[in-house]
Motif scaffolding. Structure first.
Motif, PDB file in Angstrom:
ATOM      1  N   ARG A  21      -0.413  37.503 -30.340  1.00  0.00           N
ATOM      2  CA  ARG A  21      -0.011  37.302 -28.937  1.00  0.00           C
ATOM      3  C   ARG A  21      -0.758  36.113 -28.332  1.00  0.00           C
ATOM      4  O   ARG A  21      -0.146  35.262 -27.685  1.00  0.00           O
ATOM      5  N   LEU A  22      -2.051  36.051 -28.546  1.00  0.00           N
ATOM      6  CA  LEU A  22      -2.840  34.943 -28.006  1.00  0.00           C
ATOM      7  C   LEU A  22      -2.412  33.617 -28.607  1.00  0.00           C
ATOM      8  O   LEU A  22      -2.368  32.588 -27.919  1.00  0.00           O
ATOM      9  N   LEU A  23      -2.083  33.635 -29.904  1.00  0.00           N
ATOM     10  CA  LEU A  23      -1.640  32.421 -30.572  1.00  0.00           C
ATOM     11  C   LEU A  23      -0.361  31.891 -29.945  1.00  0.00           C
ATOM     12  O   LEU A  23      -0.196  30.676 -29.759  1.00  0.00           O
ATOM     13  N   SER A  24       0.538  32.794 -29.594  1.00  0.00           N
ATOM     14  CA  SER A  24       1.817  32.386 -29.008  1.00  0.00           C
ATOM     15  C   SER A  24       1.670  31.920 -27.561  1.00  0.00           C
ATOM     16  O   SER A  24       2.542  31.223 -27.045  1.00  0.00           O
ATOM     17  N   GLN A  25       0.560  32.292 -26.907  1.00  0.00           N
ATOM     18  CA  GLN A  25       0.343  31.918 -25.505  1.00  0.00           C
ATOM     19  C   GLN A  25      -0.555  30.708 -25.346  1.00  0.00           C
ATOM     20  O   GLN A  25      -0.641  30.130 -24.253  1.00  0.00           O
ATOM     21  N   ALA A  26      -1.222  30.297 -26.410  1.00  0.00           N
ATOM     22  CA  ALA A  26      -2.246  29.254 -26.314  1.00  0.00           C
ATOM     23  C   ALA A  26      -1.670  27.899 -25.922  1.00  0.00           C
ATOM     24  O   ALA A  26      -0.570  27.526 -26.332  1.00  0.00           O
ATOM     25  N   ASP A  27      -2.438  27.172 -25.125  1.00  0.00           N
ATOM     26  CA  ASP A  27      -2.100  25.779 -24.798  1.00  0.00           C
ATOM     27  C   ASP A  27      -2.701  24.826 -25.822  1.00  0.00           C
ATOM     28  O   ASP A  27      -2.175  23.733 -26.051  1.00  0.00           O
ATOM     29  N   VAL A  28      -3.821  25.270 -26.421  1.00  0.00           N
ATOM     30  CA  VAL A  28      -4.526  24.471 -27.422  1.00  0.00           C
ATOM     31  C   VAL A  28      -4.902  25.400 -28.579  1.00  0.00           C
ATOM     32  O   VAL A  28      -5.410  26.497 -28.351  1.00  0.00           O
ATOM     33  N   ILE A  29      -4.645  24.946 -29.809  1.00  0.00           N
ATOM     34  CA  ILE A  29      -5.052  25.695 -31.002  1.00  0.00           C
ATOM     35  C   ILE A  29      -5.903  24.779 -31.877  1.00  0.00           C
ATOM     36  O   ILE A  29      -5.480  23.661 -32.210  1.00  0.00           O
TER      37      ILE A  29
END
Length: 252
Positions: A21-29
């Motif tokens: 979920r966090l991966l899909s919401q991230a602005d920066v990875i």
């Protein structure tokens, strides 16, 4: 906000629900590109900035995090396995705390768990081993003398060795010097849970030979111990004669 997310040991569906979920919401990875399955990056939303930390220094990684925070963006620092093991996250967290940047840690499935699954094995077996030692060989990164492989091998417990595939001849010598008989079962698990996973069973004496024959030079875990033999005593927990909080033992 910065999230340290454990990517799991390889298979993309072994990331946690929270991590996905966090991966899909991230602005920066910022991901460990040499280790994290690239399929996970397909979760990134359109416009997400993606950085491969394999070629970055700690200072460069932190600079990206700090700028993202200044811009009001959410950053996911994607680590292989679980970030608490050989993830070098303490130094990143210290820098974030120094700048008063909030962060959280999301655990992941470590490769030592993935290796056990690949082996169809249980590390802790009654009357065989109730202790798992996770360590590594000393290389360019030193290991405290009190934690040398030979010292740890004196316990004769289950051992799981990270970051040691390129030092297998030395590892064998250390294990044997510490007390493991030469015929002690061992296994090399290459890329646990990945599509090209490979399990190679051997002994502590034949670790280097086995890896050479199989062409394995990195991205593998070494497991050592009698848990690989198959013999063990039955667990008391499910023994019909054993009484515990939820069940009274039966007299036979």
């Amino acid at each position: 906000m910065v999230y340290f997310v454990g990517a799991g040991c390889g298979a993309p569906d072994l990331i946690t629900v929270r991590g996905q979920r966090l991966l899909s919401q991230a602005d920066v990875i910022i991901h460990a590109g040499s280790l994290v399955n690239p399929q996970l990056l397909q979760e990134a939303k359109e416009g997400c900035q993606i950085y491969n930390s394999a070629s970055m220094t700690l200072e460069e990684v932190f600079s990206v995090m700090k700028q993202a925070e200044l811009d009001g963006k959410t950053t996911v620092r994607l680590h292989t396995g679980d970030p608490c093991l050989y993830g070098a996250i303490r130094e990143q967290m210290d820098l974030l705390e120094r700048e008063d940047i909030s962060y959280d840690v999301v655990p992941g499935v470590s490769s030592f768990c993935g290796a056990a699954a690949a082996l169809r094995a249980e590390y802790t077996l009654p009357d065989v081993s109730q202790t798992v030692i996770i360590s590594r060989m000393a290389g360019r990164t030193p290991v405290p003398e009190r934690e040398s492989i030979a010292r740890l091998a004196e316990h004769q417990s289950t051992m799981v060795l990270f970051l040691s595939t390129g030092l297998l001849s030395e590892l064998s010598r250390e294990l044997i010097a510490g007390g493991y008989p030469t015929d002690t079962p061992a296994a090399i698990v290459y890329k646990a849970s990945w599509e090209d996973e490979k399990v190679c069973r051997c002994t502590v004496e034949t670790l280097a030979q086995t890896a050479q024959e199989q062409g394995i030079t990195k991205t593998a875990l070494i497991t050592v111990g009698r848990f690989l033999e198959g013999g063990y005593s039955r667990s008391k927990l499910y023994d019909p004669q054993f009484t515990h909080e939820f069940r009274k033992g039966q007299e036979l």
